[in-house]
Design an enzyme around this catalytic site. Sequence first.
Site, PDB file in Angstrom:
ATOM      1  N   SER A 125     -21.349  -5.508   2.987  1.00  0.00           N
ATOM      2  CA  SER A 125     -21.263  -4.779   4.380  1.00  0.00           C
ATOM      3  C   SER A 125     -20.307  -3.751   4.164  1.00  0.00           C
ATOM      4  CB  SER A 125     -20.742  -6.080   5.216  1.00  0.00           C
ATOM      5  OG  SER A 125     -20.147  -5.304   6.597  1.00  0.00           O
ATOM      6  N   TYR A 150     -14.267 -13.099   7.531  1.00  0.00           N
ATOM      7  CA  TYR A 150     -15.602 -12.726   7.198  1.00  0.00           C
ATOM      8  C   TYR A 150     -15.514 -11.524   6.027  1.00  0.00           C
ATOM      9  CZ  TYR A 150     -20.080 -10.056   7.223  1.00  0.00           C
ATOM     10  OH  TYR A 150     -21.174  -9.674   7.146  1.00  0.00           O
ATOM     11  N   LYS A 154     -16.932 -11.056   1.794  1.00  0.00           N
ATOM     12  CA  LYS A 154     -17.824 -10.155   1.147  1.00  0.00           C
ATOM     13  C   LYS A 154     -16.764  -9.328   0.121  1.00  0.00           C
ATOM     14  CE  LYS A 154     -21.400 -10.431   3.743  1.00  0.00           C
ATOM     15  NZ  LYS A 154     -22.620 -11.230   3.082  1.00  0.00           N
TER      16      LYS A 154
HETATM   17  P1  NAD Z   1     -28.635 -14.453   9.767  1.00  0.00           P
HETATM   18  O1  NAD Z   1     -27.496 -15.249  10.128  1.00  0.00           O
HETATM   19  O2  NAD Z   1     -29.609 -13.929  10.623  1.00  0.00           O
HETATM   20  O3  NAD Z   1     -29.051 -14.760   8.368  1.00  0.00           O
HETATM   21  C1  NAD Z   1     -28.539 -15.478   7.431  1.00  0.00           C
HETATM   22  C2  NAD Z   1     -29.441 -16.630   7.046  1.00  0.00           C
HETATM   23  O4  NAD Z   1     -28.637 -17.507   6.382  1.00  0.00           O
HETATM   24  C3  NAD Z   1     -29.654 -17.717   8.274  1.00  0.00           C
HETATM   25  O5  NAD Z   1     -30.959 -17.840   8.336  1.00  0.00           O
HETATM   26  C4  NAD Z   1     -28.962 -18.776   7.774  1.00  0.00           C
HETATM   27  O6  NAD Z   1     -29.587 -19.849   8.431  1.00  0.00           O
HETATM   28  C5  NAD Z   1     -28.689 -18.770   6.223  1.00  0.00           C
HETATM   29  N1  NAD Z   1     -27.700 -19.544   5.472  1.00  0.00           N
HETATM   30  C6  NAD Z   1     -26.306 -19.643   5.936  1.00  0.00           C
HETATM   31  N2  NAD Z   1     -25.486 -20.246   5.181  1.00  0.00           N
HETATM   32  C7  NAD Z   1     -26.719 -20.887   4.247  1.00  0.00           C
HETATM   33  C8  NAD Z   1     -26.547 -21.597   3.181  1.00  0.00           C
HETATM   34  N3  NAD Z   1     -25.344 -22.045   2.932  1.00  0.00           N
HETATM   35  N4  NAD Z   1     -27.736 -22.120   2.514  1.00  0.00           N
HETATM   36  C9  NAD Z   1     -28.817 -21.506   3.053  1.00  0.00           C
HETATM   37  N5  NAD Z   1     -29.066 -21.003   4.024  1.00  0.00           N
HETATM   38  C10 NAD Z   1     -27.836 -20.455   4.618  1.00  0.00           C
HETATM   39  O7  NAD Z   1     -27.650 -13.186   9.101  1.00  0.00           O
HETATM   40  P2  NAD Z   1     -28.317 -11.672   8.780  1.00  0.00           P
HETATM   41  O8  NAD Z   1     -27.920 -10.646   9.843  1.00  0.00           O
HETATM   42  O9  NAD Z   1     -29.907 -11.669   8.294  1.00  0.00           O
HETATM   43  O10 NAD Z   1     -27.529 -11.301   7.444  1.00  0.00           O
HETATM   44  C11 NAD Z   1     -27.753 -11.531   6.010  1.00  0.00           C
HETATM   45  C12 NAD Z   1     -26.729 -11.122   5.344  1.00  0.00           C
HETATM   46  O11 NAD Z   1     -26.269  -9.642   5.501  1.00  0.00           O
HETATM   47  C13 NAD Z   1     -25.563 -12.031   5.537  1.00  0.00           C
HETATM   48  O12 NAD Z   1     -24.759 -12.079   4.258  1.00  0.00           O
HETATM   49  C14 NAD Z   1     -24.506 -10.810   6.270  1.00  0.00           C
HETATM   50  O13 NAD Z   1     -23.094 -11.126   6.166  1.00  0.00           O
HETATM   51  C15 NAD Z   1     -24.926  -9.510   5.593  1.00  0.00           C
HETATM   52  N6  NAD Z   1     -24.842  -8.673   6.604  1.00  0.00           N
HETATM   53  C16 NAD Z   1     -25.274  -8.233   7.952  1.00  0.00           C
HETATM   54  C17 NAD Z   1     -25.129  -7.408   8.723  1.00  0.00           C
HETATM   55  C18 NAD Z   1     -25.585  -7.361  10.117  1.00  0.00           C
HETATM   56  O14 NAD Z   1     -25.256  -6.659  10.966  1.00  0.00           O
HETATM   57  N7  NAD Z   1     -26.553  -8.101  10.340  1.00  0.00           N
HETATM   58  C19 NAD Z   1     -24.196  -6.544   8.383  1.00  0.00           C
HETATM   59  C20 NAD Z   1     -23.681  -6.465   7.170  1.00  0.00           C
HETATM   60  C21 NAD Z   1     -24.056  -7.530   6.258  1.00  0.00           C
HETATM   61  N1  UFG Z   2     -19.525  -2.914  21.046  1.00  0.00           N
HETATM   62  C1  UFG Z   2     -19.547  -2.864  22.357  1.00  0.00           C
HETATM   63  N2  UFG Z   2     -19.683  -3.924  23.191  1.00  0.00           N
HETATM   64  C2  UFG Z   2     -20.310  -4.924  22.640  1.00  0.00           C
HETATM   65  C3  UFG Z   2     -20.556  -4.976  21.207  1.00  0.00           C
HETATM   66  C4  UFG Z   2     -20.236  -3.980  20.465  1.00  0.00           C
HETATM   67  O1  UFG Z   2     -18.861  -1.884  23.040  1.00  0.00           O
HETATM   68  O2  UFG Z   2     -20.560  -5.943  23.276  1.00  0.00           O
HETATM   69  C5  UFG Z   2     -19.130  -1.783  20.309  1.00  0.00           C
HETATM   70  C6  UFG Z   2     -18.109  -2.154  19.253  1.00  0.00           C
HETATM   71  O3  UFG Z   2     -17.047  -1.753  19.927  1.00  0.00           O
HETATM   72  C7  UFG Z   2     -18.564  -0.998  18.134  1.00  0.00           C
HETATM   73  C8  UFG Z   2     -20.086  -0.854  18.292  1.00  0.00           C
HETATM   74  O4  UFG Z   2     -20.295  -1.215  19.644  1.00  0.00           O
HETATM   75  O5  UFG Z   2     -18.018   0.283  18.574  1.00  0.00           O
HETATM   76  C9  UFG Z   2     -21.083  -1.542  17.349  1.00  0.00           C
HETATM   77  O6  UFG Z   2     -20.472  -2.937  17.183  1.00  0.00           O
HETATM   78  P1  UFG Z   2     -21.048  -4.206  16.394  1.00  0.00           P
HETATM   79  O7  UFG Z   2     -20.378  -5.394  16.738  1.00  0.00           O
HETATM   80  O8  UFG Z   2     -22.634  -4.123  16.560  1.00  0.00           O
HETATM   81  O9  UFG Z   2     -20.650  -3.650  14.851  1.00  0.00           O
HETATM   82  P2  UFG Z   2     -19.556  -3.412  13.945  1.00  0.00           P
HETATM   83  O10 UFG Z   2     -19.627  -2.124  13.473  1.00  0.00           O
HETATM   84  O11 UFG Z   2     -18.330  -3.576  14.886  1.00  0.00           O
HETATM   85  O12 UFG Z   2     -19.680  -4.928  13.016  1.00  0.00           O
HETATM   86  C10 UFG Z   2     -20.798  -4.489  11.953  1.00  0.00           C
HETATM   87  C11 UFG Z   2     -21.163  -5.800  11.468  1.00  0.00           C
HETATM   88  C12 UFG Z   2     -20.099  -6.626  10.913  1.00  0.00           C
HETATM   89  C13 UFG Z   2     -19.358  -5.894   9.842  1.00  0.00           C
HETATM   90  C14 UFG Z   2     -18.841  -4.520  10.552  1.00  0.00           C
HETATM   91  C15 UFG Z   2     -18.013  -3.730   9.545  1.00  0.00           C
HETATM   92  O13 UFG Z   2     -21.692  -6.472  12.335  1.00  0.00           O
HETATM   93  O14 UFG Z   2     -20.699  -7.814  10.472  1.00  0.00           O
HETATM   94  O15 UFG Z   2     -20.061  -3.913  11.024  1.00  0.00           O
HETATM   95  O16 UFG Z   2     -19.049  -3.339   8.838  1.00  0.00           O
HETATM   96  F1  UFG Z   2     -18.235  -6.358   9.513  1.00  0.00           F
END
Ligand code: NAD
Ligand code: UFG
Length: 330
Positions: A125, A150, A154
């Site tokens: 991330s 969290y 990572k």
């Molecule tokens: P998500 O929660 O939709 O998907 C994660 C999946 O992993 C879920 O289906 C959950 O059931 C499964 N899971 C969790 N722990 C498990 C375990 N121990 N064994 C088997 N399955 C397990 O999340 P996502 O948005 O698809 O994110 C996927 C990855 O990308 C995560 O590692 C997250 O940290 C990373 N990531 C996501 C974002 C974002 O904004 N979505 C941003 C940066 C990084």
């Molecule tokens: N925001 C609002 N209202 C909300 C939700 C978000 O104003 O209800 C704003 C936040 O303050 C930010 C922007 O929208 O300015 C984006 O927020 P998100 O929560 O969608 O995303 P972030 O960038 O804060 O977080 C994302 C991932 C995290 C990761 C982080 C840093 O969701 O997992 O980027 O990389 F840790």
Amino acid sequence: MKNVFITGGAGYIGSHCAISLFKNGYNPIILDNFSNSRSSVIKNLEIITDKKITFYDVDIRDKKKLISIFKKISCYAVIHCAGLKSVAESIRRPIDYFDNNIGSTLSLLECMRKSNVFKLIFSSSATVYDNNQLLPLKETNKTGNIKNPYGNTKYIIERILMDLVKSDYRWSIRIARYFNPISNHSSGLIKENPKGIPNNLIPCIIKVAQKKLPILKVFGKNYKTKDGTGVRDYIHVMDLADGHVAMIKNNRLKKGLKIYNFGTGKGSSVLEVIRSFEKHTGILISFKFTKRRTGDVAESFCSANKAIKELNWKYRYDLKQAMIDIKKIL
Ligand code: NAD
Ligand code: UFG
């Protein structure tokens, strides 16, 4: 057809990766414990791809079960998406986050090594970057100084992977640093569908649009940004999914470790996102300004030039297209 395991493959990003893998001639094998996803995702993936999806209901910390899957099915590479992802929840439940995210990675690495599978893509991330740096963020920028469990999971996993490739030359590891993934497949059949209360901007906007939340809170209006609200680099999840395939195809998974940013290189403010949503879905979003959210940075966007050059990847969908696709799930 080469089998690519996707841990967390029923989740938001993993399920979109499954589509992209099929499209590019790979066979995705989904491994998920459904802690944050629903089994209906599998059925919907089958409708989208018109293919049978192989999936295992497994917690990847369960080494015995995991290794039995590696024994049963030959695996070309693993995309490791499984993990817990809420910053707020991680502050309340740090042990669960360390146990699940780091524990599952260690379990996976051990089972892969024992099964002679050494190709891994890790979902990291933008959160691993130290905040006090000039934008756009590049892969060579400083990491660390993270303020929540969290983000630390990572960061720690990245360090583990870096140590691993130094100790064992057989590994091919790619760290994908996602910026802000949004939207969904154009069918609208799969989407970001977290089980608890959403924290991220788009899922919150969607809840307001669906009248499941009364109002959107906009966290802060006096940042030093174009309009005072937070700026992020929003990337369409299908572009992100294609980025994973780009790391795998053309035999790109060569030995060693490489890091890639995945974003568009463009920042959009919260107000711009709200306006774009309203324009392309036709639904007005009521919002109010509240105080800044703890831990938020004013602005974050990346340079994805490394992925563009080395992987021949580029983003295809802008904010407008992301909103048009979101309309399908409303
Ligand atoms: P998500 O929660 O939709 O998907 C994660 C999946 O992993 C879920 O289906 C959950 O059931 C499964 N899971 C969790 N722990 C498990 C375990 N121990 N064994 C088997 N399955 C397990 O999340 P996502 O948005 O698809 O994110 C996927 C990855 O990308 C995560 O590692 C997250 O940290 C990373 N990531 C996501 C974002 C974002 O904004 N979505 C941003 C940066 C990084
Ligand atoms: N925001 C609002 N209202 C909300 C939700 C978000 O104003 O209800 C704003 C936040 O303050 C930010 C922007 O929208 O300015 C984006 O927020 P998100 O929560 O969608 O995303 P972030 O960038 O804060 O977080 C994302 C991932 C995290 C990761 C982080 C840093 O969701 O997992 O980027 O990389 F840790």
